[in-house]
Structure formats: C-alpha cells, structure tokens
Design a protein around this motif. Structure first.
Motif, mmCIF file in Angstrom:
data_model
loop_
_atom_site.group_PDB
_atom_site.id
_atom_site.type_symbol
_atom_site.label_atom_id
_atom_site.label_comp_id
_atom_site.label_asym_id
_atom_site.label_seq_id
_atom_site.Cartn_x
_atom_site.Cartn_y
_atom_site.Cartn_z
ATOM 1 N N ILE A 41 0.816 -1.225 0.000
ATOM 2 C CA ILE A 41 0.000 0.000 0.000
ATOM 3 C C ILE A 41 0.855 1.284 0.000
ATOM 4 C CG2 ILE A 41 -0.318 0.235 2.521
ATOM 5 C CD1 ILE A 41 -3.366 0.766 1.749
ATOM 6 N N LYS A 42 2.033 1.240 0.649
ATOM 7 C CA LYS A 42 2.863 2.456 0.763
ATOM 8 C C LYS A 42 3.279 2.979 -0.628
ATOM 9 C CE LYS A 42 7.204 -0.106 1.376
ATOM 10 N NZ LYS A 42 6.689 -1.212 0.550
ATOM 11 N N ASP A 43 3.431 2.085 -1.603
ATOM 12 C CA ASP A 43 3.843 2.519 -2.959
ATOM 13 C C ASP A 43 2.643 2.716 -3.885
ATOM 14 O OD1 ASP A 43 6.403 0.169 -2.418
ATOM 15 O OD2 ASP A 43 6.682 2.355 -2.518
ATOM 16 N N LEU A 59 -0.038 4.853 -3.187
ATOM 17 C CA LEU A 59 -0.811 6.073 -2.925
ATOM 18 C C LEU A 59 -0.766 6.976 -4.154
ATOM 19 C CD1 LEU A 59 0.425 6.541 0.747
ATOM 20 C CD2 LEU A 59 -1.687 5.445 -0.086
ATOM 21 N N ARG A 86 -0.315 9.928 -6.737
ATOM 22 C CA ARG A 86 0.586 11.091 -6.833
ATOM 23 C C ARG A 86 0.146 11.928 -8.032
ATOM 24 N NH1 ARG A 86 5.364 9.564 -4.159
ATOM 25 N NH2 ARG A 86 6.067 11.704 -4.448
ATOM 26 N N LYS A 115 -1.601 1.050 -10.121
ATOM 27 C CA LYS A 115 -2.276 1.476 -8.886
ATOM 28 C C LYS A 115 -3.785 1.243 -9.015
ATOM 29 C CE LYS A 115 1.200 4.900 -7.578
ATOM 30 N NZ LYS A 115 1.508 6.340 -7.333
ATOM 31 N N TRP A 128 -6.032 -0.864 -6.385
ATOM 32 C CA TRP A 128 -7.185 -0.377 -5.617
ATOM 33 C C TRP A 128 -8.489 -0.986 -6.135
ATOM 34 C CZ3 TRP A 128 -6.339 1.633 -1.111
ATOM 35 C CH2 TRP A 128 -5.143 2.308 -0.858
#
Ligand code: HEM
Length: 349
Positions: free
Chosen positions: A197-199, A201, A203, A232, A236
C-alpha cells in the motif's frame, strides 16, 4: 320500483341460488374437491402448493432452524433465472471479449520492449516476502478463477464435450478446491495490501499518466513512481475493492453455518459471481502485462530484480529515487539470483 321488476329479480335470484346449490363443485368441501382431483388428475395438488408457496410463508414443521417452515421461497426462481439467463452468459462473454481484446492488442502492438536494451546492472525491486505474497495470491486467484468458472458455466461448456462422468468428477474437484482456496486467497490479499500500500498512494504525476493513456498506444514512456497509475488502479480496483467483495460474499457462501437466510445466500451468490466475473476479465490485462506484455516485468516479480534500463524507461521517478539514494533498493551484487538475469551484458563481455 315496479312490482313486476321486483318479481323478475326475485325469480332470477332464486334461479341463481338453485343453480349454485346444485353445482356439485361448490357443494363440495375442499377435502372432497381434492379427493375428486386425485381421481381425475392424480398427484396434482396445485391448490395445496399454491398455499404453501404463498409469499414464502412459514408453515408448521418439527425441523429446527431458520426458515425451516418455508417449503418454497418464491425468489429462488428469480435467482435461478437471473443467474442462468443473465449472469452466466454476460460474465462468460465478458471474459471471452477481454481475452480477445488482449489478443488483438498483442497482435497489433506487440510486447513493450526496453528501448535501450539491458545494461546488466540490476536494481532490487521486490523482496522475497513481497514476491511470495504476490505469487500465493496470483496462483490461488487463478485456480479460484478456473474452478469458479467450471462451477458457474461448466455444465454449458464442458458437460456436452466430456460427458457426465468426467464432468461430475471435475465439478466435485473444482468445488472442493474453490472452497479451500478462498480463505488462502483472502489471507494472501490482505498481506499483499499491507506490504504494497505504501507505494500505491496516488501522486500528481499519475494523472498525467492517465491523460496520456500510459503511452500504451503511442509507445511513449510516461514517467511514474514504483508503480504507474494503471498498476495502482489494478491494486485499488482489483485487489482492494473487487477482491474484498468477492471474498466477503465467498465466505458467506463457504460457511453457510451462521444461520444465514436464503435471501442472504442468494444476494451473496449473485454478488460473488458478478464481482468475480469482472475481476477475472480485468486480471487478464494484468497477467498479460506481467507475463509477455512488458519485456523484463516478469523477471522482476520472479527474481526480485530488474535491469536499470527497464527501471529508467518504465518507472523513471522510482529509478531516480533509487539512484539518488532516497529509496534503499540495493543492487544485485552478491545475491544468488543476479547472474541469471543479465544475459546481454554477460554475452557482451
Ligand atoms: C498469474 C499471473 C500473474 C502474473 C504473471 C503477474 C505478474 C506480475 C508482475 C510481473 C508484477 C510486477 C509489475 C512491476 O514490476 O511493476 C505484478 C504486480 C502485481 N500483481 Fe501480478 N501477476 C499475476 C497475477 C496476479 C493476480 C491474480 C493478481 C490479483 C489478484 C495480481 C496482482 C498484482 C498487483 C496488485 C501488483 C502490483 C501492481 C501491478 O504491478 O499491477 N497479480 N504482477
């Protein structure tokens, strides 16, 4: 009112009364009517079944449990109609359409190659835990997809070809595999979400990637972070949302021992097949990109390393962060797998 019309009405009413009094059917009690029906139409107890079926009413039974007294629930037929006439064909054709679209894309566009060619210098991309989690999730998902499709559409597609005996074996194995692999997929998806999840998000540069369609058709390499906006979206939309819906509805079906009502099971079954149909179709694009669609991508998830030129072309911002030391990625030197991944440079030396 004139006396004559009162007379006529009286006579008419009397005639009616006599007629009905003499109509054998009306004169009969319900039991007699049913007994007569057994003579004229044996085993046809329509009135009884109509009564039983009325709005799924509970009737007396010695059996214990939710809805035990409901012999026929009316929306069961609706579910069957919805599933067999709508969900199965639509999900089936959607999956076939996606597979054909990807086939056409591969034929028309071909695999996305690394323009500069491999440098032989490798960058660490995925840890063994990240790769292990991905492959547990990926393999369990693929087996769930195949066994789910056999359960959902096997009788239309496979049964006419392989016959009852073989199909019943296959269906039994598929059902058992599906019931046991569901929780494995769920557990690996949860660990996967925590690790990645940290990568994932969003941008600002992801919007540029979307606006340019990721350069899929133009061949342009749009700079992105460790994962581009398309990846991403798959994370999600596919893993977080769709997998969650498929897993929750699947668990309701897999463990029917929590006193679920038939309506809850019907809603879970429809939700499960619709969400799973979508996820299988969408996963084709990811599987294509992750296997033959993007040169060098598969090796990243297989061995944990990618070539520097691959990173520079596909994930420029991530490459810069690694090279500048903002991200600790480490290089290949001294790791057992490294030599296997650099055929070009080894040959060129
Ligand atoms: C079985 C066939 C599969 C193959 C060959 C495959 C391959 C890959 C590869 C090569 C990557 C790394 C991409 C990169 O370095 O940027 C990746 C990442 C990922 N995989 Fe898979 N994968 C498969 C199945 C799945 C399935 C079934 C799921 C979900 C249920 C999944 C979810 C993901 C996600 C969310 C990522 C990170 C974002 C992305 O790169 O799309 N994969 N996969």
């Amino acid at each position: 009112m004139k006396p004559i019309s009162v007379l006529w009405r009286g006579v008419f009413a009397l005639a009616l009364l006599l007629y009905f009094a003499n109509d054998p059917a009306l004169a009969q009690s319900p039991q007699e009517t049913a007994a007569q029906r057994q003579q004229t139409q044996p085993y046809n107890n329509a009135p009884v079944w109509r009564e039983v079926r009325k709005e799924g009413q509970e009737h007396f039974t010695t059996t214990r449990g939710r809805e035990a007294g409901v012999l026929i629930q009316t929306y069961g037929q609706t579910w069957r109609e919805l599933r067999n006439s709508w969900i199965v064909p639509i999900a089936g054709w959607l999956i076939i359409a996606f597979a054909c679209a990807i086939g056409l894309f591969y034929w028309g566009r071909g695999p996305i190659k690394v323009r500069e060619g491999p440098t032989g210098r490798l960058i660490h991309r995925f840890t063994p835990l990240e790769r292990g989690t991905h492959w547990t999730m990926a393999i369990s998902f693929c087996l769930l997809g195949i066994s789910g499709l056999i359960t959902m559409a096997g009788k239309y597609v496979l049964l006419p070809v392989i016959g009852y005996t073989l199909f019943s074996w296959l269906a039994e194995i598929a059902k058992t595999l599906h019931n046991f692999l569901g929780p494995v997929f769920l557990a690996s998806a949860v660990v996967f979400i925590v690790l990645y999840i940290k990568d994932m998000l969003p941008r600002r540069y992801d919007f540029t990637w979307f606006l340019k369609g990721g350069g899929m058709l133009t061949g342009e390499h749009i700079p992105s972070g460790k994962f581009n906006a398309g990846e991403k979206l798959w994370f999600w939309g596919g893993v977080v949302v769709l997998a969650f819906v498929v897993c929750v509805s699947g668990l309701i079906l897999d463990f029917p021992n929590f006193d679920q009502s038939r309506l809850v099971m019907i809603i879970a079954s429809i939700t499960h097949s619709v969400a799973a149909g979508f996820m299988i179709a969408l996963s084709f694009f990811h599987i294509y990109m992750g296997s033959i669609g993007v040169e060098g991508a598969y090796e990243g998830m297989r061995y944990g390393y990618v070539d520097e030129s691959w990173a520079k072309e596909h994930h420029a911002f991530w490459y810069e962060d690694v090279k500048s030391g903002r991200i600790q990625a480490g290089s290949a030197e001294g790791t057992p797998e490294a030599p296997r991944l650099a055929p070009a440079s080894r040959d060129s030396t």
